[in-house]
Design an enzyme around this catalytic site. Sequence first.
Site, mmCIF file in Angstrom:
data_model
loop_
_atom_site.group_PDB
_atom_site.id
_atom_site.type_symbol
_atom_site.label_atom_id
_atom_site.label_comp_id
_atom_site.label_asym_id
_atom_site.label_seq_id
_atom_site.Cartn_x
_atom_site.Cartn_y
_atom_site.Cartn_z
ATOM 1 N N ASP A 1 -17.776 -52.535 47.885
ATOM 2 C CA ASP A 1 -18.659 -53.628 48.294
ATOM 3 C C ASP A 1 -19.851 -53.720 47.332
ATOM 4 O O ASP A 1 -20.516 -52.718 47.088
ATOM 5 C CB ASP A 1 -19.152 -53.344 49.719
ATOM 6 N N SER B 1 -22.128 -57.640 57.808
ATOM 7 C CA SER B 1 -22.799 -58.288 56.682
ATOM 8 C C SER B 1 -24.175 -58.809 57.107
ATOM 9 O O SER B 1 -25.021 -58.027 57.519
ATOM 10 C CB SER B 1 -21.894 -59.387 56.122
ATOM 11 N N HIS C 1 -15.993 -55.468 51.089
ATOM 12 C CA HIS C 1 -16.780 -56.217 52.068
ATOM 13 C C HIS C 1 -15.831 -57.092 52.893
ATOM 14 O O HIS C 1 -14.806 -57.553 52.408
ATOM 15 C CB HIS C 1 -17.769 -57.094 51.304
#
Length: 319
Positions: free
Chosen positions: A254, A162, A284
């Site tokens: 995601d 991320s 995610h």
Amino acid sequence: MTDAPYIRPDMKAFLDGLAAMAGPSIADMTLEEARASYVALHGMADRPARDLAIIRDLSCPGPDGDIPLRLYDAKETREPGPVIAFYHGGGFVIGDLETHHALCTEIAALMDLPVVAVDYRCAPEHPFPAAIDDCEAATRWIASSPGALGRDCTGIITIGDSAGGTATLAVGQLLADNAADAPVVLQVPIFPLASDALGSNSLDQFADGFVLTKAAIEFFDGAYQADRNDPRGFPIHGDHSKAPPTVLVTASLDPIRDSGRDYAKALANAGADFTFLEMKGVTHSFTNLRQAVPSTQADLERMIATMKFKLTDGGNAAA
């Protein structure tokens, strides 16, 4: 009409469980509550940490004081070789050494290489580009500090999830322009934000109900305040022709998936050496959901296998 996306059964069960909990969204929490919720999510959903021969806290000099680090290794001693620099996720706002502790032990064990996790400064106390400055400084220190690490570093493998994936790309570009004492032999951005996600199809499609929400992305964006024209904030603007060998990982459910795909296209257009993995039917943060969503352990192991292949492929014999 768009067909419903494929969701793995164990992923759906986890998402249904989260929805049933009906807690406040991250955008409605205080900063302290948001950070605590991130710790709680990973504590609930991730596999327990592995026992390793070495788990040791240390630090290195940074642009604004010492940067906390944590060294992981399955072996007490090592021959000279690559060292993995890990940058945690959390939108550059939440996350620390503890939120990704279990994942770092897993990477160290599966790769059979030392891992150094970087506890960079977070926003809003330290907005852009403080986190990137810290990640760059720590990576340079890793490359040049065999005495402190007890390991001779012949090459750096940068990896992060991320926001840590964004940092991975930014550090790769910075070190391509101004080399560290050891080269970046592989970069592994995991569901990174590489280009602006606002207005993307994936952000609209997965805005709510898929772990990371549009509201959370806007919350992080407002706190971090990255310059949208600066490659350190949005690496899509960098020079991809100098990118190190790359394993780029995205998740099909995601909201920032299309940002990762944009980066894959940029690498392809630049003729870069990369492998693109999109994990189907997961969200995610899947790398930190391996207890609650058991199938994601295989996704992590697939990523690790690809990393090992890239380290010995095409003359890049770093491992």
